[in-house]
Design a protein around this motif. Structure first.
Motif, short mmCIF file in Angstrom:
data_model
loop_
_atom_site.label_atom_id
_atom_site.label_comp_id
_atom_site.label_asym_id
_atom_site.label_seq_id
_atom_site.Cartn_x
_atom_site.Cartn_y
_atom_site.Cartn_z
N TYR A 33 0.82 -1.21 0.00
CA TYR A 33 0.00 0.00 0.00
C TYR A 33 0.85 1.26 0.00
CZ TYR A 33 -3.94 -2.95 1.39
OH TYR A 33 -4.92 -3.90 1.44
N TYR A 88 -2.02 5.03 8.14
CA TYR A 88 -2.95 4.04 7.61
C TYR A 88 -2.75 3.90 6.10
CZ TYR A 88 -5.83 8.12 6.26
OH TYR A 88 -6.28 9.31 5.74
N ALA A 138 -9.50 -5.45 -1.28
CA ALA A 138 -10.00 -4.44 -0.35
C ALA A 138 -10.58 -5.13 0.87
CB ALA A 138 -11.05 -3.58 -1.05
N ARG A 183 -11.12 -4.71 5.54
CA ARG A 183 -10.79 -4.04 6.79
C ARG A 183 -9.31 -4.26 7.13
NH1 ARG A 183 -14.93 -2.37 10.25
NH2 ARG A 183 -17.02 -2.68 9.40
N TYR A 184 -8.77 -3.28 7.83
CA TYR A 184 -7.36 -3.33 8.19
C TYR A 184 -7.19 -3.72 9.66
CZ TYR A 184 -7.05 -0.29 4.05
OH TYR A 184 -7.16 0.24 2.78
N ASP A 206 -14.88 3.89 13.34
CA ASP A 206 -15.23 2.85 12.39
C ASP A 206 -16.73 2.84 12.12
OD1 ASP A 206 -14.39 0.33 10.90
OD2 ASP A 206 -15.94 -0.46 12.23
N LEU A 211 -11.42 6.13 7.49
CA LEU A 211 -11.34 4.85 8.18
C LEU A 211 -12.71 4.28 8.55
CD1 LEU A 211 -8.27 5.48 10.52
CD2 LEU A 211 -8.34 4.32 8.31
N ARG A 212 -13.76 4.97 8.20
CA ARG A 212 -15.09 4.45 8.50
C ARG A 212 -15.29 3.10 7.80
NH1 ARG A 212 -20.94 7.60 7.89
NH2 ARG A 212 -22.21 5.93 8.81
N LYS A 233 -13.45 0.54 8.05
CA LYS A 233 -12.18 -0.03 7.60
C LYS A 233 -11.37 -0.70 8.71
CE LYS A 233 -12.15 0.99 3.18
NZ LYS A 233 -12.08 -0.09 2.16
N ASP A 239 -10.55 -3.39 11.66
CA ASP A 239 -10.88 -4.77 12.00
C ASP A 239 -10.54 -5.01 13.47
OD1 ASP A 239 -11.30 -7.44 12.24
OD2 ASP A 239 -10.07 -8.04 10.52
#
Length: 686
Positions: free
Chosen positions: A53, A110, A121, A123-124, A194, A205-206, A208, A210
């Motif tokens: 990324y 991020y 794609a 969640r992180y 989130d 980050l909404r 995104k 985890d």
């Protein structure tokens, strides 16, 4: 959500390009034809390979304030010289702490765009870093950005938390309870982001984050905060509104920056409840307890050169790595090793592994780029043993020390590979954490090809993946082993079995029968002021302490026909105390009389105290430049694991074992020994 999030100028990172496919795990160049008997089967990949990324610049965030508390029942009051206060009856004096208000502030990185359309794609995972008790005049939280950049490029959201408000409080909260509350309170704010979006750029980050994949790392007192956060994740210890109001009423001057809060609290008994709620909203404050917040799925915890003032036990159900540095001039009691000793064995239903990571030649400060002072040279504000300072001097010939840059090379691999394996499930790092892969060159001083003597890894698997053969946790442990077989110690001049002294100070009052040989007692390495000065034997695990003065003293364990089926390794922990190195010839014998012998030095660097690879006669011959340190206990002496693949004992039926012998061929020496086990380390899991 109230708050702010602002990109920090000058912190942009170049966009990665090229191949984002994870680099293959490379075979080790010295693996023999039968790789099952090799120490190393592969080389771990560097954490910086194949970034996935492009990432944000550092984002300075401010997300309100959390009400925290210190563990006042454990917070010792100190005299001006740093010694604990006692009352006229000699009893400890404790700090009467009131709640603190700690900003949710720090830096965040991020992922912002994938470097390849092949990157899916989703969640992180979320990683949080927490610094320790250094001067609040400097931005301590910025010192781990080298770790954050590396992780963010691999698809992790990384926060480094600002705990300077805690540091500014009296003693910086030695318990670190407040740091644990800051960690969990920050996660609470992230959960709101989130769900609903956040201020400024954090709106990206909404949806995104985890929270099923969370990792936490703490340095120094931050490490102690991490150990508490693992426990408080379930109990959510914190401050109630009634306690906060009472604290404000008891000490209104402490809260003068929030006058509406003070006014609403009144004298505690006649407070204005609605006015107090309005003031909390006005100042964007909330409580660390988190109300009915669900626990987070913390998948990994790292205690990096931590303090452990409370001898915290019960750190369970989370894979945890306790990192100790052998030239730590600040936490010179090596609390990271103590934390491992106290928590290495979990309960029957605790399936999480524990790790002790000993970084040879690292100091305390260089893990953080803001902490530039060499704590060994400066003494860390404490009186260090002069022999220890000489041994760890960065200017002496053949110094064991790592430079600041090289220490961060090690930290980048250890911290980030642990997070990526246990939090992110990235299997390419499994080999290292199962002891079968060597360090990559990027983790070595100057990019050297190999340097595994720099990092000593001990692993304790859970009860389903290990079988203890010998420990010394009970007073009669010298009478036999866990299988009911005999323990025979031959050729030793002094033998002592020591259990863990859980309280009050593990290093000063070991419980040993018979009495411990003097060379093992940490009091022998105190400075003139009576404070622990570094060097010497510092592990506190239950262990046998052994002294011999003729070659081939032997530890013999009778195994009663036990089977090692389902396990891949024979492991034990030893600490060399005198002189610098000891060979251990390990012989496994089956019930039909077949036996095989291997040398521990072929499978571990734990048998030599200095960070030098096997060679030039080592470990049986001390390096000439180390001889001056071999009798004074200048190096840190710690229990580290030797792991020998069971397949290395060729011709032995490991399903029906009669005996294991550990012979010590050196003419004389002293060592500590414990945790003889069969373990399934997962060797070969790549």
């Amino acid at each position: 959500m109230q708050g702010s999030a602002t990109p920090v100028p000058g912190t942009d990172v170049l966009t990665p390009s090229g191949n984002t496919t994870p680099a293959p795990v490379e075979p080790a160049s010295d693996v023999p034809a039968n790789s099952a008997v090799a120490r190393f089967m592969s080389v771990a990949p560097a954490t910086g390979q194949s970034p996935k990324y492009a990432i944000s610049p550092a984002i300075e965030y401010q997300l309100g304030m959390v009400v925290t508390s210190s563990a006042s029942d454990k917070e010792r009051a100190l005299n001006p010289d740093g010694t604990p206060q006692v009352d006229q009856n000699g009893k400890p004096v404790y700090v009467n702490a009131t709640p603190d208000v700690t900003p949710i502030h720090g830096w965040l990185r991020y992922p912002v765009a994938s470097a390849s359309p092949d990157v899916p794609a989703g969640r992180y995972p979320v990683i949080l870093f927490l610094h320790g008790n250094h001067t609040p005049a400097v931005p301590n939280y910025q010192g781990y950005d080298y770790l954050a950049q590396d992780l963010a490029q691999q698809g992790y959201v990384v926060l480094s938390l600002d705990a300077n408000a805690i540091n500014a409080a009296a003693q910086g909260d030695r318990s670190s309870q407040s740091r644990a509350q800051l960690l969990l309170g920050t996660l609470d704010r992230l959960r709101q982001i989130d769900a609903n979006g956040g201020p400024g750029v954090l709106s990206a980050l909404r949806g995104k984050l985890d929270f099923e994949r969370v990792g936490i790392m703490g340095h120094s007192r931050g490490g102690q905060g991490v150990s508490y956060a693992i426990k408080y994740n379930l109990t959510r210890v914190g401050v109630t509104q009634q306690q906060f109001i009472a604290g404000i009423a008891a000490n209104p001057a402490k809260y003068s920056a929030w006058p509406d809060l003070v006014a609403a609290a009144g004298n505690g008994a006649n407070g204005n409840a609605s006015g107090f709620d309005a003031a909390l909203a006005e100042y964007n404050m909330f409580y660390a307890a988190g109300g009915s917040a669900a626990p987070y799925n913390i998948r990994a915890g790292i205690l990096l050169a931590p303090t452990d003032y409370d001898q915290n036990v019960g750190v369970s159900n989370v894979p945890v790595a306790m990192v100790a540095a052998t030239c730590d001039g600040n936490v010179i009691s090596m609390d990271g090793a103590h934390a491992y000793d106290l928590n290495r064995f979990g309960t029957q239903y605790d399936t999480a592994p524990r790790f002790q990571v000993v970084v040879n030649g690292a100091n305390h400060n260089y893990f953080n780029t803001i902490w530039t002072q060499d704590d060994v040279v400066a003494g860390g504000g404490q009186q260090l043993n002069s022999d220890f300072q000489t041994y760890c001097s960065p200017t002496r010939a053949d110094t064991p020390r790592l430079s600041a840059d090289d220490q961060r090379r090690v930290a980048t691999f250890v911290v980030n590979s642990f997070m990526r394996y246990f939090v992110g499930g990235e299997a390419q790092f499994a080999g290292y954490w199962s002891t079968s892969a060597r360090l990559p060159a990027t983790a070595c001083p100057g990019g050297a090809e190999t340097c595994d003597e720099r990092v000593l890894l001990s692993v304790q698997k859970d009860a389903t993946r290990s079988r203890v053969l010998q420990r010394f946790e009970y007073a009669n442990a010298l009478a036999g082993n866990a299988l009911g077989g005999a323990l025979v110690l031959s050729g030793f001049d002094q033998i002592s079995a020591c259990t863990i002294p859980y309280s009050p100070t593990p290093w000063s009052s070991p419980s040993c029968i018979p009495a411990s040989p003097d060379a093992f007692i940490i009091a022998g390495h105190l400075s003139a002021s009576g404070r622990f000065g570094g060097g010497g034997y510092v592990s506190i695990a239950d262990a046998a302490r052994l002294v011999w003065s003729a070659p081939n003293a032997k530890i013999s364990e009778y195994l009663q026909g036990a089977s090692a089926a389902g396990y891949d390794s024979l492991t034990f922990r030893i600490a060399v105390v005198r002189p610098m190195g000891q060979e251990v010839a390990v012989t496994l014998t089956d019930t039909k009389g077949a036996s095989a012998t291997v040398n521990a030095s072929d499978f571990s660097d734990a048998v030599y105290l200095a960070p030098k690879p096997k060679g030039a006669g080592r470990p049986l011959i001390d390096d000439p430049q180390d001889v001056s340190f071999s009798g004074v206990g200048a190096p840190m002496q710690l229990l580290n694991m030797v792991a020998i693949p069971l397949a290395a004992f060729t011709g032995v039926d490991t399903t029906s074992l009669a005996r294991v012998d550990l012979a010590l061929p050196k003419a004389s020496g002293m060592l500590a020994f414990t945790d003889l086990e069969f373990q399934n380390l997962g060797r070969g899991s790549q």
